[in-house]
Design a protein around this motif. Structure first.
Motif, PDB file in Angstrom:
ATOM      1  N   ILE A 191     -56.832 -31.898  37.622  1.00  0.00           N
ATOM      2  CA  ILE A 191     -56.734 -30.692  36.797  1.00  0.00           C
ATOM      3  C   ILE A 191     -57.250 -29.477  37.565  1.00  0.00           C
ATOM      4  O   ILE A 191     -58.472 -29.275  37.679  1.00  0.00           O
ATOM      5  CB  ILE A 191     -57.549 -30.844  35.492  1.00  0.00           C
ATOM      6  N   PRO A 192     -56.351 -28.681  38.158  1.00  0.00           N
ATOM      7  CA  PRO A 192     -56.812 -27.474  38.838  1.00  0.00           C
ATOM      8  C   PRO A 192     -57.318 -26.453  37.820  1.00  0.00           C
ATOM      9  O   PRO A 192     -56.747 -26.311  36.733  1.00  0.00           O
ATOM     10  CB  PRO A 192     -55.546 -26.942  39.539  1.00  0.00           C
ATOM     11  N   GLY A 193     -58.411 -25.775  38.165  1.00  0.00           N
ATOM     12  CA  GLY A 193     -58.871 -24.671  37.323  1.00  0.00           C
ATOM     13  C   GLY A 193     -58.159 -23.393  37.733  1.00  0.00           C
ATOM     14  O   GLY A 193     -57.368 -23.388  38.681  1.00  0.00           O
ATOM     15  N   PRO A 194     -58.468 -22.278  37.079  1.00  0.00           N
ATOM     16  CA  PRO A 194     -57.759 -21.022  37.385  1.00  0.00           C
ATOM     17  C   PRO A 194     -57.988 -20.538  38.814  1.00  0.00           C
ATOM     18  O   PRO A 194     -57.183 -19.791  39.345  1.00  0.00           O
ATOM     19  CB  PRO A 194     -58.336 -20.041  36.361  1.00  0.00           C
ATOM     20  N   HIS A 195     -59.103 -20.951  39.418  1.00  0.00           N
ATOM     21  CA  HIS A 195     -59.414 -20.468  40.781  1.00  0.00           C
ATOM     22  C   HIS A 195     -59.238 -21.548  41.849  1.00  0.00           C
ATOM     23  O   HIS A 195     -59.438 -21.288  43.026  1.00  0.00           O
ATOM     24  CB  HIS A 195     -60.857 -19.945  40.817  1.00  0.00           C
ATOM     25  N   THR A 196     -58.913 -22.761  41.453  1.00  0.00           N
ATOM     26  CA  THR A 196     -58.836 -23.855  42.427  1.00  0.00           C
ATOM     27  C   THR A 196     -57.794 -23.546  43.505  1.00  0.00           C
ATOM     28  O   THR A 196     -56.642 -23.203  43.185  1.00  0.00           O
ATOM     29  CB  THR A 196     -58.471 -25.184  41.731  1.00  0.00           C
ATOM     30  N   ALA A 197     -58.209 -23.692  44.761  1.00  0.00           N
ATOM     31  CA  ALA A 197     -57.282 -23.438  45.878  1.00  0.00           C
ATOM     32  C   ALA A 197     -56.260 -24.581  45.958  1.00  0.00           C
ATOM     33  O   ALA A 197     -56.627 -25.751  45.784  1.00  0.00           O
ATOM     34  CB  ALA A 197     -58.071 -23.341  47.175  1.00  0.00           C
ATOM     35  N   PRO A 198     -55.000 -24.260  46.250  1.00  0.00           N
ATOM     36  CA  PRO A 198     -53.957 -25.310  46.340  1.00  0.00           C
ATOM     37  C   PRO A 198     -54.308 -26.411  47.335  1.00  0.00           C
ATOM     38  O   PRO A 198     -54.062 -27.588  47.056  1.00  0.00           O
ATOM     39  CB  PRO A 198     -52.721 -24.519  46.786  1.00  0.00           C
ATOM     40  N   ASP A 199     -54.923 -26.039  48.454  1.00  0.00           N
ATOM     41  CA  ASP A 199     -55.218 -27.100  49.456  1.00  0.00           C
ATOM     42  C   ASP A 199     -56.322 -28.036  48.956  1.00  0.00           C
ATOM     43  O   ASP A 199     -56.426 -29.187  49.397  1.00  0.00           O
ATOM     44  CB  ASP A 199     -55.565 -26.498  50.810  1.00  0.00           C
ATOM     45  N   VAL A 200     -57.134 -27.556  48.008  1.00  0.00           N
ATOM     46  CA  VAL A 200     -58.168 -28.434  47.426  1.00  0.00           C
ATOM     47  C   VAL A 200     -57.510 -29.467  46.526  1.00  0.00           C
ATOM     48  O   VAL A 200     -57.859 -30.654  46.540  1.00  0.00           O
ATOM     49  CB  VAL A 200     -59.202 -27.592  46.645  1.00  0.00           C
ATOM     50  N   VAL A 201     -56.512 -29.037  45.773  1.00  0.00           N
ATOM     51  CA  VAL A 201     -55.774 -29.983  44.918  1.00  0.00           C
ATOM     52  C   VAL A 201     -55.034 -30.997  45.794  1.00  0.00           C
ATOM     53  O   VAL A 201     -55.038 -32.203  45.534  1.00  0.00           O
ATOM     54  CB  VAL A 201     -54.781 -29.250  43.991  1.00  0.00           C
ATOM     55  N   ASP A 202     -54.457 -30.485  46.878  1.00  0.00           N
ATOM     56  CA  ASP A 202     -53.750 -31.386  47.807  1.00  0.00           C
ATOM     57  C   ASP A 202     -54.706 -32.432  48.380  1.00  0.00           C
ATOM     58  O   ASP A 202     -54.388 -33.620  48.461  1.00  0.00           O
ATOM     59  CB  ASP A 202     -53.120 -30.582  48.965  1.00  0.00           C
ATOM     60  N   LEU A 203     -55.903 -31.965  48.772  1.00  0.00           N
ATOM     61  CA  LEU A 203     -56.888 -32.907  49.348  1.00  0.00           C
ATOM     62  C   LEU A 203     -57.295 -33.952  48.304  1.00  0.00           C
ATOM     63  O   LEU A 203     -57.331 -35.152  48.592  1.00  0.00           O
ATOM     64  CB  LEU A 203     -58.128 -32.143  49.837  1.00  0.00           C
ATOM     65  N   ALA A 204     -57.552 -33.495  47.089  1.00  0.00           N
ATOM     66  CA  ALA A 204     -57.970 -34.445  46.038  1.00  0.00           C
ATOM     67  C   ALA A 204     -56.872 -35.460  45.765  1.00  0.00           C
ATOM     68  O   ALA A 204     -57.124 -36.662  45.604  1.00  0.00           O
ATOM     69  CB  ALA A 204     -58.322 -33.685  44.759  1.00  0.00           C
ATOM     70  N   GLU A 205     -55.635 -34.968  45.753  1.00  0.00           N
ATOM     71  CA  GLU A 205     -54.489 -35.867  45.512  1.00  0.00           C
ATOM     72  C   GLU A 205     -54.373 -36.899  46.627  1.00  0.00           C
ATOM     73  O   GLU A 205     -54.193 -38.100  46.370  1.00  0.00           O
ATOM     74  CB  GLU A 205     -53.205 -35.041  45.418  1.00  0.00           C
TER      75      GLU A 205
END
Ligand SMILES: NC(=O)C1=CN([C@@H]2O[C@H](COP(=O)(O)OP(=O)(O)OC[C@H]3O[C@@H](n4cnc5c(N)ncnc54)[C@H](O)[C@@H]3O)[C@@H](O)[C@H]2O)C=CC1
Ligand SMILES: O=C(O)[C@@H](O)C(=O)[C@H](O)[C@@H](O)CO
Length: 321
Positions: free
Chosen positions: A159-173
Motif C-alpha cells: 500500500i503506497p502512501g501519498p508520498h511513497t517513492a515508486p522505487d520504494v514500492v518496486d523494492l518492496a514488491e
C-alpha cells in the motif's frame, strides 16, 4: 533475485504474532534481522520463542530443512527500537493496531533508522497516509500488509502512501516476491482490499447469528464448504464470471426485496448483464477471459476443486472445530 540481493539487514519492531512470522521469513531467506520490542528482555524472549517455533515448523516439514538454524543465526534481539533499526535497510513495523501507538513508534523508527531505510507498516486497516504524518522521510514509507500467519499465507498487500517513492514500492514488491510471497499493490484506503472484504463478510455473518438464523458453527461449516472452498483457488470476479452474472443479478433482486438497499445489485453488474454480458456463459464478465481459454479454465477449475477436496480429506477435521 534472492532477498539478500535486495536488502541485507532488516529490523522488525513489534516481534509478536505477525512481526515474529515476518522476521522468520526474512531470516530464513538470508536477511540479518534485528528484533525490536518494548524492551531488550521482551525482544530476547521473542527471539527465543521464534527460534523454538521455527525448529518445530522444520520438524513438521513446514519450513525447509536447515531453516531454523539459518533463522537462529540471522536473529538478534535488540535492547531498544533505536538499536534494532540503526543499521537496517528494511524495517517492518508490527506493533498493536492502535493509531497513536503506531504513530509514536513510527516516529521513533524513522528518527533512528538510516535515511535510506525502507519502513513498512503491517497495519491491518489504518490508512498509510495517516501514519505517514509521523514518519521522517515519508517517501520511504508504505504499507506491507502480511496476512496471518505470515509464514504460510502467500498474499501480501503493498500500500503506497501519498508520498511513497515508486522505487520504494518496486523494492518492496521485489523483496516480498523474493521471500516467496505474492504481492498485490492496492490503494491506500481504510482496510485496503483484504480487510474491507473480510470484515464485510464477518459483519454479515454476525448479523445472521444475531438474527437467530444460524449458529457460528453452522456458518463456518457453510462458508468453508461452499464459496469459501472456491475462494481458496479463485477470486470473487472469476467465480462470478464462471457462474453466470445473470444468476447473480437475479439473486440480488431477491435479496434486495428481503433486506433492502444494502443488497441491491451493484450498478456495474446490472449494466454488464443488460449489455448481454454474463461471463463465460455469454460475451464477457468483469474479467476478460479469452474464449479459447474458457474450456481450459473450466477443466483446470474442476481438477483443482477435486484435488482440493482430496487434500481436505487427507488433512481431516480441524481439531476442536
Ligand atoms: N493478528 C493478525 O491476525 C494480524 C495482525 N495484523 C496487524 O499486525 C500488527 C501487529 O499485530 P499482532 O502481531 O497481532 O500483535 P501482537 O500483539 O501479537 O504483537 C505486537 C507486538 O508489539 C509489541 N509492542 C507493543 N507495544 C510496543 C511498543 N511500545 N514498542 C515496541 N513494541 C511494542 C508487543 O510486545 C508485541 O510483541 C497490527 O497492526 C495488526 O493489525 C495484520 C495481519 C494479521
Ligand atoms: O486476516 C488477516 O490476516 C489480516 O487481514 C488481518 O489484518 C487480520 O484480520 C487482523 O485485522 C485481525 O486479525
Amino acid at each position: 533475485m534472492t532477498s539478500i540481493d535486495i536488502i541485507t539487514s532488516a529490523a522488525v519492531v513489534g516481534s509478536g504474532y505477525m512481526g515474529g512470522g515476518i522476521a522468520q521469513v526474512l531470516a530464513m531467506h538470508g536477511c540479518k534481522v534485528a528484533l525490536g520490542d518494548v524492551d531488550g528482555e521482551t525482544a530476547e524472549r521473542a527471539r527465543f520463542r521464534l527460534v523454538e517455533q521455527a525448529r518445530g515448523f522444520e520438524a513438521r516439514g513446514l519450513f525447509p530443512e536447515g531453516a531454523s538454524e539459518v533463522i537462529e543465526g540471522n536473529f538478534a534481539a535488540a535492547e531498544s527500537i533505536e538499536e534494532a533499526v540503526a543499521a537496517a535497510d528494511y524495517i517492518a513495523e508490527a506493533v498493536p493496531e492502535e493509531p497513536a501507538l503506531k504513530s509514536g513508534i513510527l516516529r521513533r523508527i524513522s528518527a533512528a533508522a538510516p535515511p535510506t531505510a525502507v519502513i513498512a507498516s503491517n497495519t491491518s486497516a489504518i490508512p498509510i497516509g495517516e501514519l505517514a504524518l509521523s514518519v521522517v522521510g515519508p517517501e520511504r514509507f508504505l504499507g506491507v500488509h502480511w496476512m496471518n500467519p505470515a509464514p504460510f499465507i502467500p498474499g501480501v498487500e503493498l500500500i503506497p502512501g501519498p508520498h511513497t517513492a515508486p522505487d520504494v514500492v518496486d523494492l518492496a514488491e521485489e523483496l516480498v516476491r523474493s521471500l516467496g510471497k505474492t504481492p498485490a499493490r492496492v490503494a491506500d484506503t481504510p482496510g485496503f482490499v483484504a480487510n474491507r472484504l473480510q470484515f464485510a463478510l464477518y459483519k454479515e455473518a454476525v448479523r445472521i447469528v444475531d438474527d437467530g438464523i444460524a449458529t457460528p458453527e453452522q456458518i463456518d461449516a457453510v462458508v468453508s464448504n461452499t464459496f469459501g472452498f472456491r475462494l481458496a483457488l479463485f477470486g470473487p470476479f472469476a467465480i462470478g464470471d464462471m457462474a453466470g452474472l445473470d444468476v447473480y443479478e437475479s439473486a440480488y433482486r431477491t435479496l434486495e426485496k428481503a433486506y433492502g438497499d444494502r443488497f441491491s445489485a451493484p450498478e456495474a453488474l446490472t449494466a454488464t448483464v443488460k449489455g448481454g454480458n454474463l461471463g463465460l456463459k455469454r460475451g464477457h464478465g468483469f474479467l476478460d477471459i479469452d474464449t479459447p481459454d474458457q474450456a481450459a479454465l473450466l477443466a483446470y477449475r474442476d481438477n483443482a476443486y477435486a484435488r482440493l477436496s482430496q487434500l481436505r480429506a487427507d488433512l481431516g477435521e480441524a481439531p476442536g472445530l
